[in-house]
Design an enzyme around this catalytic site. Structure first.
Site, PDB file in Angstrom:
ATOM      1  N   ASP A  10       0.877  -1.179   0.000  1.00 62.03           N
ATOM      2  CA  ASP A  10       0.000   0.000   0.000  1.00 62.03           C
ATOM      3  C   ASP A  10       0.914   1.229   0.000  1.00 62.03           C
ATOM      4  O   ASP A  10       1.734   1.391   0.909  1.00 62.03           O
ATOM      5  CB  ASP A  10      -0.855  -0.053   1.267  1.00 62.03           C
ATOM      6  CG  ASP A  10      -1.789   1.130   1.398  1.00 62.03           C
ATOM      7  OD1 ASP A  10      -1.672   2.116   0.626  1.00 62.03           O
ATOM      8  OD2 ASP A  10      -2.651   1.076   2.299  1.00 62.03           O
ATOM      9  N   ASP A  34      -5.750   7.313  -5.575  1.00 70.88           N
ATOM     10  CA  ASP A  34      -6.043   8.719  -5.249  1.00 70.88           C
ATOM     11  C   ASP A  34      -6.937   8.802  -4.003  1.00 70.88           C
ATOM     12  O   ASP A  34      -6.639   9.541  -3.044  1.00 70.88           O
ATOM     13  CB  ASP A  34      -6.736   9.347  -6.474  1.00 70.88           C
ATOM     14  CG  ASP A  34      -6.817  10.859  -6.449  1.00 70.88           C
ATOM     15  OD1 ASP A  34      -6.271  11.477  -5.525  1.00 70.88           O
ATOM     16  OD2 ASP A  34      -7.446  11.422  -7.378  1.00 70.88           O
TER      17      ASP A  34
END
Ligand code: AR6
Length: 176
Positions: A10, A34
């Site tokens: 991540d 995003d």
């Protein structure tokens, strides 16, 4: 020359000076990476993006045209900066997609260098919602980074953060 690394993970939890966001031209947030970056950074990131968008509202294709990049702080993230770049939507490959994607990596690295960033993490720009084929995107990304690296001597570490096994294995082959 910097270290080029690939990991699965991540991007919001990377301990680097800057993480790159696969944004859209409005700079007002969205889904995918995003959305994850804005959630993890907190509302100050959107505030900064709003200010930049207002300053750049008259730029054609803006506030951040495809292939361009802007830099902000990183709110609650451990990174110091977020570099927001806008990848191309895949339209079959004859609409300048590879040049635009290369430009995302190049402009992000140049902006990082200007801001004395020593370590930077990239997501696999355009390979989610924007539908860019992963193999072609990985090849364009690695080529663009290799080409730009001689101009960014301050950057010591570049990490490609993959979110799926297909991208991980593509990058592992390319960086071998
Ligand atoms: N960490 C690392 N990579 C991630 C993460 C994460 N937390 N989450 C997703 N990815 P996408 P795009 C991967 O769709 O294709 C937004 O709405 C994902 O698996 O985020 O450039 C923007 O606002 C994929 O490999 O970006 C734009 O409107 C990669 O990140 C649009 O999506 C990029 O997928 C941009 O589309």
């Amino acid at each position: 020359m910097p270290q080029l690394q690939v990991i699965m993970g991540d991007i919001t939890t990377q301990n680097v000076d800057a993480i790159v966001n696969a944004a859209n031209s409005s700079l007002m947030g969205g889904g995918g990476v995003d959305g994850a970056i804005h959630r993890a950074a907190g509302p100050s990131l959107l505030e900064e993006c709003r200010k930049i968008a207002a300053q750049r509202k008259d730029i054609p294709g803006g506030p951040c045209p495809t292939g361009d990049a802007v830099i902000t702080g990183a709110g609650k993230l451990s990174a110091k900066h977020v570099i927001h770049t806008v990848g191309p939507v895949w339209h079959g490959g004859d609409q300048g997609e590879s040049e635009l994607l290369a430009s995302c990596y190049r402009k992000s690295l140049l902006l990082a260098e200007e801001n004395t960033v020593q370590s930077i993490a990239f997501p696999n720009i355009s390979t989610g919602i924007y539908g860019y084929p992963k193999d072609k995107a990985a090849a364009a990304a690695v080529a663009a980074v290799n080409k730009t690296m001689p101009e960014t001597p301050g950057i010591k570490q570049i990490i490609f953060v993959c979110f799926d096994r297909e991208n991980l294995s593509l990058y592992q082959k390319l960086l071998k």
